[in-house]
Design an enzyme around this catalytic site. Sequence first.
Site, short mmCIF file in Angstrom:
data_model
loop_
_atom_site.label_atom_id
_atom_site.label_comp_id
_atom_site.label_asym_id
_atom_site.label_seq_id
_atom_site.Cartn_x
_atom_site.Cartn_y
_atom_site.Cartn_z
N ARG A 80 0.83 -1.33 0.04
CA ARG A 80 0.15 -0.42 -0.32
C ARG A 80 1.30 1.27 0.27
NH1 ARG A 80 -4.20 0.05 5.32
NH2 ARG A 80 -4.84 -1.68 3.79
N ARG A 149 -1.77 7.07 9.79
CA ARG A 149 -1.92 6.41 7.93
C ARG A 149 -1.90 7.50 7.18
NH1 ARG A 149 -4.04 0.70 7.85
NH2 ARG A 149 -3.22 0.01 9.53
N LYS A 213 -3.71 1.29 14.52
CA LYS A 213 -4.24 2.65 13.53
C LYS A 213 -4.62 3.34 14.12
CE LYS A 213 -6.24 -0.49 10.78
NZ LYS A 213 -7.44 -1.25 10.46
N LYS A 215 -6.32 7.33 11.71
CA LYS A 215 -6.21 7.94 10.69
C LYS A 215 -6.62 9.24 10.86
CE LYS A 215 -7.83 2.88 8.80
NZ LYS A 215 -8.75 2.78 8.12
N CYS A 435 -15.22 -3.24 -0.61
CA CYS A 435 -13.69 -3.46 -0.18
C CYS A 435 -12.44 -4.74 -1.06
CB CYS A 435 -13.89 -4.21 0.81
SG CYS A 435 -14.43 -5.66 1.27
N CYS A 441 -7.70 -10.69 0.65
CA CYS A 441 -8.29 -9.76 2.39
C CYS A 441 -7.36 -11.52 2.92
CB CYS A 441 -9.68 -9.18 2.14
SG CYS A 441 -8.96 -9.23 4.15
N CYS A 480 -16.50 -8.04 4.98
CA CYS A 480 -16.48 -8.33 7.04
C CYS A 480 -17.33 -7.24 8.01
CB CYS A 480 -15.24 -9.17 7.05
SG CYS A 480 -14.25 -7.29 8.00
N CYS A 484 -13.91 -2.18 5.70
CA CYS A 484 -13.62 -1.03 4.37
C CYS A 484 -13.63 -0.23 3.66
CB CYS A 484 -12.60 -1.64 4.39
SG CYS A 484 -11.31 -2.95 5.78
FE1 SRM Z 1 -9.33 -2.09 6.15
C1 SRM Z 1 -8.27 -4.11 7.59
C2 SRM Z 1 -8.29 -2.96 2.98
C3 SRM Z 1 -10.47 0.91 4.29
C4 SRM Z 1 -10.89 -0.53 8.79
N1 SRM Z 1 -8.73 -3.12 4.93
C5 SRM Z 1 -7.62 -4.45 6.71
C6 SRM Z 1 -7.15 -5.46 5.90
C7 SRM Z 1 -6.03 -4.46 5.74
C8 SRM Z 1 -6.88 -6.62 5.89
C9 SRM Z 1 -5.94 -7.84 7.36
O1 SRM Z 1 -6.08 -6.31 8.44
O2 SRM Z 1 -5.85 -8.22 6.58
C10 SRM Z 1 -7.46 -5.07 3.82
C11 SRM Z 1 -6.65 -5.48 2.90
C12 SRM Z 1 -7.32 -6.38 2.25
C13 SRM Z 1 -6.64 -6.11 0.68
O3 SRM Z 1 -6.39 -7.43 0.15
O4 SRM Z 1 -6.04 -5.53 -0.41
C14 SRM Z 1 -8.14 -4.00 4.27
N2 SRM Z 1 -8.91 -1.13 4.18
C15 SRM Z 1 -8.55 -1.76 2.97
C16 SRM Z 1 -9.45 -0.76 1.60
C17 SRM Z 1 -8.10 -1.41 0.81
C18 SRM Z 1 -9.91 -0.43 0.85
C19 SRM Z 1 -11.01 -0.24 -0.62
O5 SRM Z 1 -11.93 -0.55 -0.54
O6 SRM Z 1 -10.19 0.75 -0.52
C20 SRM Z 1 -9.01 0.64 1.75
C21 SRM Z 1 -7.12 1.06 2.25
C22 SRM Z 1 -7.87 2.50 2.58
C23 SRM Z 1 -5.77 2.77 2.88
O7 SRM Z 1 -5.85 3.02 1.79
O8 SRM Z 1 -5.19 3.08 4.07
C24 SRM Z 1 -8.96 0.08 3.81
N3 SRM Z 1 -10.12 0.04 6.77
C25 SRM Z 1 -10.46 1.10 5.75
C26 SRM Z 1 -11.36 1.72 6.21
C27 SRM Z 1 -12.29 3.42 5.51
C28 SRM Z 1 -11.77 4.27 5.71
O9 SRM Z 1 -10.92 4.89 6.44
O10 SRM Z 1 -12.05 5.19 5.72
C29 SRM Z 1 -12.19 1.38 7.41
C30 SRM Z 1 -12.96 1.91 8.69
C31 SRM Z 1 -13.23 2.41 9.28
C32 SRM Z 1 -11.90 2.76 10.55
O11 SRM Z 1 -10.40 2.06 10.59
O12 SRM Z 1 -12.40 2.27 11.49
C33 SRM Z 1 -11.18 -0.59 7.58
N4 SRM Z 1 -9.74 -2.72 7.39
C34 SRM Z 1 -10.52 -1.72 8.74
C35 SRM Z 1 -10.69 -2.73 9.90
C36 SRM Z 1 -11.17 -2.44 10.91
C37 SRM Z 1 -10.39 -2.02 11.73
C38 SRM Z 1 -10.64 -1.47 13.72
O13 SRM Z 1 -11.11 -0.95 14.42
O14 SRM Z 1 -11.32 -2.76 13.79
C39 SRM Z 1 -9.80 -3.81 9.55
C40 SRM Z 1 -8.70 -5.00 10.36
C41 SRM Z 1 -8.04 -4.86 11.62
O15 SRM Z 1 -7.37 -3.06 10.93
O16 SRM Z 1 -7.37 -5.53 12.33
C42 SRM Z 1 -9.21 -3.80 8.02
FE1 SF4 Z 2 -11.03 -7.30 4.39
FE2 SF4 Z 2 -13.14 -6.97 5.86
FE3 SF4 Z 2 -11.71 -4.87 5.07
FE4 SF4 Z 2 -13.28 -5.66 3.47
S1 SF4 Z 2 -13.87 -4.77 5.10
S2 SF4 Z 2 -10.92 -5.73 3.20
S3 SF4 Z 2 -13.25 -8.12 4.45
S4 SF4 Z 2 -10.80 -6.73 6.42
#
Ligand code: SRM
Ligand code: SF4
Length: 571
Positions: A80, A149, A213, A215, A435, A441, A480, A484
């Site tokens: 990323r 981030r 993390k 943000k 996502c 993922c 899930c 994201c």
């Molecule tokens: Fe996310 C984890 C993809 C935005 C909440 N997110 C992940 C991971 C890295 C899975 C992992 O930990 O093994 C995913 C990678 C999937 C893949 O194969 O690419 C993933 N998140 C994404 C992306 C690529 C989704 C997309 O469709 O674009 C976004 C990348 C953003 C970036 O460039 O940094 C992405 N993730 C978000 C958002 C939206 C936002 O921030 O505006 C959220 C919800 C907001 C938040 O953070 O509360 C989000 N991602 C999570 C979470 C839950 C965090 C939590 O507080 O519980 C995880 C899991 C974790 O961190 O343990 C996670």
């Molecule tokens: Fe993976 Fe869940 Fe984030 Fe989708 S919402 S990219 S399934 S961690």
Amino acid sequence: MSNLSDGTSLEASSKNESIKAASNHLRGLIKEELIEDTPAFGDESEQLLKFHGIYQQDDRDRRKEARARGLDKHHQLMIRTRIPGGIVSPEAYIAHDEISRRWANGTLRVTTRQDFQLHGVLKGDIKKSIRAINDSLLTTLGGCGDVERNIMCCPEPLDTPFHAEVQLSISAMVAELTPRTRAYHEIWLDGEVVKSSEPEVEPLYKEQYLPRKFKTTIALEGDNCVDVYAHDLAIVAMKKTDGSLRGFNVLVGGGLGRTHNKPETFVAVAKPLAFVEPDQIVDVAREVVAVQRDYGDRTNRRHARLKYTIAERGLEWFRDEVQKRLPFELQSPEPLAWKPVDDHLGWHEQGDGRLYVGVYIENGRIADVDGVRSRSGLRRIIDELRPQVRLTAQQNVILAGIEPADRPRVEALMAEYGIEAVESIPRAIRYAMACPAIPTCGLAVAEAERALPGLIRKLAALLDELGLADERISFRMSGCPNGCSRPYLGDVGFVGTTLGKYDVMLGGDFDGTRLNRVFAPNVPITEIPSLLRPLFEAFKSGREPTEGFGNWTERVGFEALRETVVTEKTA
Ligand code: SRM
Ligand code: SF4
């Protein structure tokens, strides 16, 4: 009992805390394991790699076959790139496109936070890839991990003093909040290992970095295109009457991650904290991060985001704690008002005589698939015309700085490569997001990016049939509950519960100002159109003239909506 720098005992802290504390500022054994002839890094390096913008994954489509043949998983890495405000030079775009072809899976993914992701990179190719990204003057450091981030911002490339001033603030915040460790250079860029009598210092992050993390986003007054309420730290740039920057409204404690059946995890919207002057924002951002560094929960990673610190200690406590560390007074937050969210797609004037065009990319996946060859098409346009590229928070791409005389050429190239003009894309499709989920993922329990295109076309056809094709309704799917694609802030959210099933969420709004809630749990994807049909019909007949679908569902209430669905089923 040994203690971590925040006083938490090592034994009580989460495993990641010990890994970070012992990592010598994110070095660990990454450099050693990188040169080993193995397909994957070890568990501890896997955690540290995230801070370097790298996720260790496996191709989930190939798991079954590997198991059947007694083979190991097909290990691969996701990179990323952190892209402040989503601004990418044409050279950096071309570098990413090249990496995607040479060392990744041939696609580029625009994320919901304005970054690029490259999937499917093998361990042997990772160093070359990271190097190429750095050569294009971008970095992956802090793309993931327990640090600040990517700092997002509205990507509209307007040539105004207001936009320029906000841009300066972002650059200053990025400089202040980026980790200082030299580990990144040493490991990926063959930087010299500096032997100094002075120990290396991380002034903000110390030895253990943040509990989780963190943000940050910046919205421009009136336009919530960056989904302010989802962020730990949300900043809204406010204008003077002459159009220049007046200051910033600061909100804190948003976050969308939650875990099924764990009520102690929850979704929260950011809450107003203060108004600050333009020259105070960097200090405020740093101290907000520092308070979370000092008080965030280091014993349980599911409970370690800022939203939990604030829920437990209170917003007043948090404000006082930030205030104590600042040499100036925080002012009271100002009221916020939002205009309808602008996704910045289509052709627009920039204000400097040139044009920009926002190009729709389905679920952010820049690829050559069937008739739509967005990867080759964008590359051709960028090679030929060298526009600046900007990534949007809706996973789309803006091409900026185009001379009016070049517009026909851009349009011709878009048509040649099957990239549709935004006017011909059904609105339901245009505003939808998913996502990545399966196959990359590791946390996905259901499909998203591969499932939404089929479903959204059915919903778009349904809306068209009912005469609702012009409605702005946002449909967001995630594989899930981590959220994201920000499904909890759309008109309609689909949150994967198991393969083929989704919680259908209603009651949010198009402008992302309100959380939605579970309307129908565990709905098979095939049944979603028939679940929504009677609701769309009732919306059509019962809405106020300009009322959006999400606002209507909230006004009518879930009880009445459920009756509507039941009546339709028994009719
Ligand atoms: Fe996310 C984890 C993809 C935005 C909440 N997110 C992940 C991971 C890295 C899975 C992992 O930990 O093994 C995913 C990678 C999937 C893949 O194969 O690419 C993933 N998140 C994404 C992306 C690529 C989704 C997309 O469709 O674009 C976004 C990348 C953003 C970036 O460039 O940094 C992405 N993730 C978000 C958002 C939206 C936002 O921030 O505006 C959220 C919800 C907001 C938040 O953070 O509360 C989000 N991602 C999570 C979470 C839950 C965090 C939590 O507080 O519980 C995880 C899991 C974790 O961190 O343990 C996670
Ligand atoms: Fe993976 Fe869940 Fe984030 Fe989708 S919402 S990219 S399934 S961690």
